[in-house]
Design a protein around this motif. Sequence first.
Motif, PDB file in Angstrom:
ATOM      1  N   LEU A 112      -2.222   7.445   4.609  1.00 53.37           N
ATOM      2  CA  LEU A 112      -2.436   5.937   4.826  1.00 53.37           C
ATOM      3  C   LEU A 112      -3.841   5.918   5.809  1.00 53.37           C
ATOM      4  O   LEU A 112      -3.520   6.554   6.999  1.00 53.37           O
ATOM      5  N   GLU A 113      -4.780   5.070   5.626  1.00 52.14           N
ATOM      6  CA  GLU A 113      -5.772   4.846   6.779  1.00 52.14           C
ATOM      7  C   GLU A 113      -4.906   4.078   8.033  1.00 52.14           C
ATOM      8  O   GLU A 113      -4.069   3.356   7.691  1.00 52.14           O
ATOM      9  N   ASP A 114      -5.723   4.038   9.200  1.00 53.41           N
ATOM     10  CA  ASP A 114      -5.198   3.018  10.271  1.00 53.41           C
ATOM     11  C   ASP A 114      -5.005   1.649   9.618  1.00 53.41           C
ATOM     12  O   ASP A 114      -3.728   0.987   9.873  1.00 53.41           O
ATOM     13  N   ALA A 115      -6.062   1.267   8.981  1.00 51.01           N
ATOM     14  CA  ALA A 115      -5.954  -0.243   8.500  1.00 51.01           C
ATOM     15  C   ALA A 115      -4.792  -0.720   7.783  1.00 51.01           C
ATOM     16  O   ALA A 115      -4.423  -1.709   7.793  1.00 51.01           O
ATOM     17  N   GLN A 116      -4.671   0.224   6.943  1.00 51.68           N
ATOM     18  CA  GLN A 116      -3.546   0.000   5.741  1.00 51.68           C
ATOM     19  C   GLN A 116      -2.134   0.178   6.717  1.00 51.68           C
ATOM     20  O   GLN A 116      -1.358  -0.839   6.330  1.00 51.68           O
ATOM     21  N   ASP A 121       0.735  -1.299  -0.220  1.00 51.01           N
ATOM     22  CA  ASP A 121       0.024   0.170   0.016  1.00 51.01           C
ATOM     23  C   ASP A 121       0.995   1.241   0.000  1.00 51.01           C
ATOM     24  O   ASP A 121       1.716   1.492   0.757  1.00 51.01           O
ATOM     25  N   SER A 179       0.659  10.179   6.743  1.00 50.54           N
ATOM     26  CA  SER A 179      -0.560  10.803   7.278  1.00 50.54           C
ATOM     27  C   SER A 179      -1.650  10.454   6.275  1.00 50.54           C
ATOM     28  O   SER A 179      -2.897  10.385   6.506  1.00 50.54           O
TER      29      SER A 179
END
Length: 271
Positions: free
Chosen positions: A99-103, A92, A97
């Motif tokens: 990127l999503e937390d899940a990523q 990914d 900043s």
Amino acid sequence: MTTIVAGSRSAVVTGAGRGIGRAIARELAGRGYRVLVTDVDGAAAEATAATIPGAKGLAYDVTDPEAAHAVAAAARELAPLGAWVANAGVGDDGTVSALEDAQVRKLVEINLLGVLWGVRAATAAFRAQRTDGEIGLVASLSGLGPVPGLSVYAATKAAVLSLGMSLHSELRADGIRVHTVNPDGADTALLSGMAADGQGRALVRSGVLLTPEQVARALVGMFGTSRVVRTVPGWRGAMVRLSTLAPSHLMKAEPLLRRVGAARIRKEPTR
């Protein structure tokens, strides 16, 4: 300590349903290993295994530490374990900043923790067998220096490289050899899945585009030797290593590198 002779060893390859993992599985089979092809996509693992004589496919989620030991046991049903290659990874792209937390969690759990669970299971299996063995890690050129736009991915690969060097020292008394390959960008779904207009992919494409087979030969070629790390191509590794001495100079060159990479991406055929 017993040395298992060629033709009577098994090998586990993670993330081997396609790309570099599939090429590594084929390279190992060509060197006499009975290969257990694993992938989170079980159907892809079985499809790859069907193209390799003597291989078996198995679904395997590298984020599950208990599953790693089950995979090692399955490989030992084929033949004594001789090699474990931790190849599975995700790429990914995006700034820290963005990127999503899940990523972020996925990158760390698959690219780093997944490697750790695997090498722990492999080490336990080698010790239980009282045999020597090979552990192969697929890191990345991005783990050698700054790669804006791929910072979290690069951090996980830098950790894998560090892990491989430390493991080699920890395990050599057991006859377990640990080898890490740092390839430049490779022509795989991981790279093509990155945003075409993203900073990270453009920087990767400013360098050499390797084939999965080139990466496989570089890694498996270290097996049976004392070589710990190999960067492909070597000159690119030297350049990135130098950048860590003066990262500000590399950052000045970054816009030019991104323009070079973006131009190459525009010339790529549509997939």
